[in-house]
Design a protein around this motif. Sequence first.
Motif, PDB file in Angstrom:
ATOM      1  N   LEU A 162      -5.634  -9.002   0.627  1.00  0.00           N
ATOM      2  CA  LEU A 162      -4.853  -8.133   1.509  1.00  0.00           C
ATOM      3  C   LEU A 162      -4.085  -8.933   2.563  1.00  0.00           C
ATOM      4  O   LEU A 162      -3.079  -8.452   3.091  1.00  0.00           O
ATOM      5  CB  LEU A 162      -5.772  -7.113   2.205  1.00  0.00           C
ATOM      6  N   LYS A 165      -2.694  -7.297   7.057  1.00  0.00           N
ATOM      7  CA  LYS A 165      -3.021  -6.039   6.389  1.00  0.00           C
ATOM      8  C   LYS A 165      -4.504  -5.706   6.545  1.00  0.00           C
ATOM      9  O   LYS A 165      -4.870  -4.533   6.713  1.00  0.00           O
ATOM     10  CB  LYS A 165      -2.664  -6.152   4.902  1.00  0.00           C
ATOM     11  N   THR A 219      -5.818  -2.349   8.325  1.00  0.00           N
ATOM     12  CA  THR A 219      -6.656  -1.419   7.564  1.00  0.00           C
ATOM     13  C   THR A 219      -7.944  -1.105   8.317  1.00  0.00           C
ATOM     14  O   THR A 219      -8.378   0.054   8.388  1.00  0.00           O
ATOM     15  CB  THR A 219      -6.993  -2.016   6.181  1.00  0.00           C
ATOM     16  N   ALA A 243     -11.977   2.327   4.564  1.00  0.00           N
ATOM     17  CA  ALA A 243     -10.548   2.081   4.406  1.00  0.00           C
ATOM     18  C   ALA A 243     -10.285   0.762   3.686  1.00  0.00           C
ATOM     19  O   ALA A 243      -9.391   0.670   2.833  1.00  0.00           O
ATOM     20  CB  ALA A 243      -9.873   2.074   5.783  1.00  0.00           C
ATOM     21  N   THR A 244     -11.078  -0.262   4.006  1.00  0.00           N
ATOM     22  CA  THR A 244     -10.893  -1.561   3.363  1.00  0.00           C
ATOM     23  C   THR A 244     -11.235  -1.495   1.879  1.00  0.00           C
ATOM     24  O   THR A 244     -10.529  -2.049   1.029  1.00  0.00           O
ATOM     25  CB  THR A 244     -11.760  -2.630   4.050  1.00  0.00           C
ATOM     26  N   SER A 259     -11.092   1.112  -0.008  1.00  0.00           N
ATOM     27  CA  SER A 259     -10.054   1.891  -0.681  1.00  0.00           C
ATOM     28  C   SER A 259      -8.795   1.065  -0.892  1.00  0.00           C
ATOM     29  O   SER A 259      -8.213   1.054  -1.994  1.00  0.00           O
ATOM     30  CB  SER A 259      -9.724   3.130   0.157  1.00  0.00           C
ATOM     31  N   THR A 260      -8.369   0.336   0.145  1.00  0.00           N
ATOM     32  CA  THR A 260      -7.150  -0.461   0.047  1.00  0.00           C
ATOM     33  C   THR A 260      -7.305  -1.603  -0.950  1.00  0.00           C
ATOM     34  O   THR A 260      -6.352  -1.994  -1.627  1.00  0.00           O
ATOM     35  CB  THR A 260      -6.765  -1.023   1.425  1.00  0.00           C
TER      36      THR A 260
END
Length: 473
Positions: free
Chosen positions: A45, A49, A53, A349-350, A352-353
């Motif tokens: 990422l 990013k 995130t 969130a991490t 998922s990203t």
Amino acid sequence: MSDIAILINTAVAVLAAVLLIVRFKVNPVIALIIGSLYLGLSTGLGATKTIETITQGFGDIMVEVGLLVAFGVLMGSILNETGAIRRLVEHLLNTFGPKRLPYSMALAVSTALQTIFLDVLLVIAAPLARRMAPKIGKHGTARIATAMAIAGEVGIVLMVPGVGAVALAGMLEVPLGKMLIFGLLVVVPTVLISVAIMTFFFDRGFWKAQSDEQLLAADEPHQGAGTTNNAGGSGEVQAGTGAAGTASAATTVQTAQRRETHLFLLFLPLLASLLLIAGGALAEILGYEASWIQLVGNPVVALLIGLVGTITVARFTVGQKAIDRGVSKGFKESGQILLLTGVGGSLAATVSTAGLGDIMGQFFSASTVAPLVVVWGIAALLHIAVGSVTLSGITAASLLVPIAPSLGIDPVLIALAAGSGALFMVHVTSNTFWLLQSLFGQTVRGALKTVSVGVSVASIVALGMVMILNIFI
């Protein structure tokens, strides 16, 4: 990056967080942030990013549950100042009698009293409950200790406004009113069935008073009996002994004044807020869109109404100083709860990203049964490793957020399955384990039976209730 590499890095991030918490005693908030940083950087990422995130995930979950947790904690802290908990135990005893006390107390603790921290409930209610143990009948100590253990832990992760239940609902985007209604449908039968199962075991020789009970030096626990919270403990991010001692902090005049207030009036604001939340959820299900119902049925507004009502009643009951004391302690104790919930959102969130949701979705069949068992198993394994009910539930949910849409299951069932799994095998790494062991006069062997086995039975029963609900929704 390949799917296998993402899976490996995700596993490393979670295991590293667990290792930091368990082996090196790092605070879970810090450990989960470190795990999130590693996952973001290792999956490509990039630094910018990854940070974006993590911070966005924290902010998103705070939008969902921040005020709810704060209002609930404050309401419980002020309610504790009124002495309502001890009076409720006495009322249950007088109404239902000693033999039904385990069931009546378990229902009260697992539902209406979830704004109160678990260790506060235990320290205040345990002395009276323990004195009633001989009157309950055979194996009275075992039955009442098991009832308190099951009710406290089940309520925290499955019943709104328990902090674990609110966090799970927020992370999986489950409306709080829906979580309240379905949580109640799971909690009540789970508590009653689990206590009955454990009573059956005790009557068949599972409990040995000679080796499972110990004599206590005094009826009342001292102020130091409640262990301070370590976030690797039962994970309930409790109020600690300072909050527990507040029941005796009021003056004699305040105590006399307190007795003049009807018990129902003390709990009325809390009950009203829960009814408003449930009413709002039912109105949404039925398609009734009156603006005033949408307003008062909104969980934030409903809990605010309950908080204002609790403050008003407390002002006439114990005075402004007690309210100030309760508010101060509530703000102090809500901080770590909010941080823990927020970093759970960061990890979610991490994950998922990083793309884990798309990968793991391929490994789940279209069956609506197996995924719930897998969800339960993930949370159970995390709890065995970490020893924290709330932390394991939040961590499991954070892993499941990106997977949830691919499961084809109502998110409320995923939240309840994760909460049920997080109950499995409460053991010696839990501060609740040691509180119950000391306050109810059990040996370690006895606590392993009432707490570890008892709450594990509840975990399995709760999963069964969730799977039954899955048939109908």
